[in-house]
Design an enzyme around this catalytic site. Structure first.
Site, short mmCIF file in Angstrom:
data_model
loop_
_atom_site.label_atom_id
_atom_site.label_comp_id
_atom_site.label_asym_id
_atom_site.label_seq_id
_atom_site.Cartn_x
_atom_site.Cartn_y
_atom_site.Cartn_z
N LYS A 6 0.85 -1.21 0.00
CA LYS A 6 0.00 0.00 0.00
C LYS A 6 0.88 1.25 0.00
O LYS A 6 1.89 1.31 0.72
CB LYS A 6 -0.90 -0.04 1.24
CG LYS A 6 -1.98 1.05 1.28
CD LYS A 6 -2.87 0.85 2.51
CE LYS A 6 -3.96 1.90 2.64
NZ LYS A 6 -4.77 1.70 3.86
N SER A 53 -9.76 2.04 2.99
CA SER A 53 -8.92 2.80 2.10
C SER A 53 -7.98 1.94 1.25
O SER A 53 -7.50 2.39 0.22
CB SER A 53 -8.07 3.79 2.89
OG SER A 53 -7.19 3.11 3.77
N SER A 107 -9.66 -0.53 7.10
CA SER A 107 -9.15 -0.46 5.72
C SER A 107 -8.45 -1.70 5.20
O SER A 107 -8.12 -1.75 4.01
CB SER A 107 -8.22 0.74 5.58
OG SER A 107 -8.98 1.90 5.61
#
Ligand code: GLN
Length: 507
Positions: free
Chosen positions: A80, A155, A179
């Site tokens: 990420k 997210s 997330s």
């Protein structure tokens, strides 16, 4: 070797160990898959083919010399874009960090490199990890591989979509309010939020320090445990890192997949089921609980009355911490710098204002305003102070519940994946996605989301959440793996085998 992108990380590790394949072959196959489908999925903000192949060659040399650096040496991974990667741009999905190349690695990234996992690239995310759909990325949304017109969660939608679309066997996500777990639920993948302090936050760009945790995003529970053991454990560079060994996670996953569950007490959290949950989501959850009972577990209903206030509490504490963390983006130190129009010799403050105006998106600005308001002297006691008190009560509710139950269960997210554009202009509707995941972040306890089936009404994946007491991460793996095995039997194989094959979709 038959298409390596369809194999689990554990299978790839075995194939590397036996010499059936090489890391270069695996890494190439995943880079080819990214080239074929990521134009549609947009899971990646940055692909590092050169770096990944160089790491793969080094891994193959270690394997040839009989000195692999870890079980997963040579298995590629996606990270990420909120974790600092030396030499590789890190944007947090924000314009304000455009062009910033970190001079150092986050500890999680350093551990991946030490363990020999080639890093394929950086995955898309809501700006600074604020959101549940990845639509708040300044670089455009990620699409759900199950249906490209839908969101992949957020997210960390990029990490979940990369794994669901077979672009990467493994990924790293971060979970501040859900997330990792919510994207897992809506993409049919596995996501784990470790115990707070269980995985180092050093080099993880902070959203809310007291809530953030990095963790595994995978297609199986065993793969998550393998990855967790690589990245987890004490780090002297993070003052909130727990200074004790991780429990035996891989062993727990293997035990869960094979053993029976007699004597295990499952607590179904009353406040996290029923009203507000889509019918198909609730139905798959109830069935998963019944399967676990069939394997010998006992169900107890537990009540955690303060969980109904968790969302409100989170949306005071998170913006408060975020507003303070985001103050570092001052146009001087990192990334973007914008000079105000028509001002000769602007002051530092004027440059800062112009840069933050252009560099931050609406959701980030909304939370900065909320956070600074909640912390302002006249309102501190009424908002931030109150929220901290409720946070303590949420922790007490967990403690009481864990006296009655070994793990707590709920659906991971209230709905399946919604359409891109459906909730992006409605912050409250967006926030509600994390109804079931936020309590764990407030209390620092670990949780996993395991695919629990496809909802009848839309044929889209939904997830089962398993929560355990702090530092008992092994329990989420044990029960998660048991549920995974029972559900695989029920559905006759991995759910992702039923997702559309994207290759050629855009060609
Ligand atoms: N969706 C939640 C939020 O917007 C959670 C984000 C996260 O876990 N990073 O804050």
């Amino acid at each position: 070797m038959s298409d390596p992108t369809r194999r689990t990380a554990a299978e790839l590790a075995d194939a590397l160990a036996s010499g059936e394949t090489s890391s270069v072959e695996l890494t190439r196959a995943h880079l080819d898959r990214i080239a074929a489908v990521d134009g549609d999925v947009h899971a990646f903000l940055q692909v590092d083919a050169e770096g990944a192949l160089a790491a793969a060659r080094a891994s193959d040399e270690r394997r040839a010399a009989g000195t692999p650096a870890s079980v997963l040496d040579g298995v590629p991974i996606a990270v990420k874009d909120v974790l600092a990667t030396e030499g590789l741009p890190t944007t947090c999905g924000s314009r304000i960090l455009e062009g910033w190349v970190p001079p150092y690695d986050a500890t999680v990234v350093a551990r991946l490199r030490q363990a020999g996992l080639p890093i394929l690239g950086k995955t898309n995310m809501d700006e600074f990890a604020m959101g549940s759909s990845t639509e708040h990325s300044a670089y455009g949304p990620t699409h759900n591989p199950w249906d490209l017109s839908r969101i992949p969660g957020g997210s960390g939608g990029g990490s979940a979509a990369a794994v669901a679309a077979f672009e990467a066997p493994l990924a790293i996500g971060t979970d501040t309010g859900g997330s990792i777990r919510q994207p897992g639920a809506v993409t049919g993948t596995v996501g784990v939020k470790p115990t707070y302090g269980g995985v180092s936050r050093y080099g993880l760009v902070s959203l809310a320090n007291s809530l953030d945790q990095a963790g595994p995003v995978t297609r199986t529970v065993l793969d998550a445990a393998l990855l967790h053991e690589v990245v987890g454990g004490h780090d002297p560079l993070d003052s909130t890192s727990i200074d004790q060994p991780l429990p035996a996670l891989v062993e727990a996953a293997r035990q869960g997949a094979s053993g029976d569950l007699s004597g295990v007490r499952l607590g179904v959290v009353k406040e996290l089921t029923g009203e507000g949950y889509q019918a198909g989501v609730q139905q798959r959850f109830d069935e998963a609980v019944q399967l676990l009972v069939g394997a010998g577990a006992e169900v107890v209903e537990v009540s955690c009355p303060t969980f109904v206030h968790a969302l409100a509490t989170y949306y005071l504490i998170l913006p408060a911490e975020a507003s303070s963390n985001l103050a570092r983006f001052d146009a001087m130190r990192y990334g973007l710098r914008v000079y105000p129009d028509g001002v000769d010799a602007p002051s530092a403050e004027e440059v800062m204002r112009a840069t933050r105006d252009v560099g931050f998106g609406d959701e980030v600005k909304r939370r900065i305003i909320l956070g600074t308001y909640a912390l302002s002297s006249g309102y501190y006691d009424a908002y931030y102070g109150q929220a901290q008190k409720v946070r303590t009560l949420v922790g007490r509710d967990f403690a009481t519940a864990f006296e009655k139950a070994d793990v707590l269960l709920s659906p991971t997210a209230p709905t399946t994946a919604f359409k891109i554009g459906e909730k992006v202009d409605d912050p409250l509707a967006m926030y509600l996605n994390d109804l079931a995941t936020i309590p764990a972040n407030l209390a620092g306890v670990p949780g996993i989301s395991v695919p629990s089936g496809l909802a009848d009404e839309d044929g889209l994946p939904t997830g089962l959440q398993v929560l355990a007491p702090a530092t008992a991460d092994d329990r989420v793996y044990r029960i998660g793996a048991a549920a995974e095995r029972l559900l695989l039997e029920k559905w006759g194989g991995p759910l992702l085998d039923r997702a559309p094959d994207l290759a050629g979709a855009s060609a």
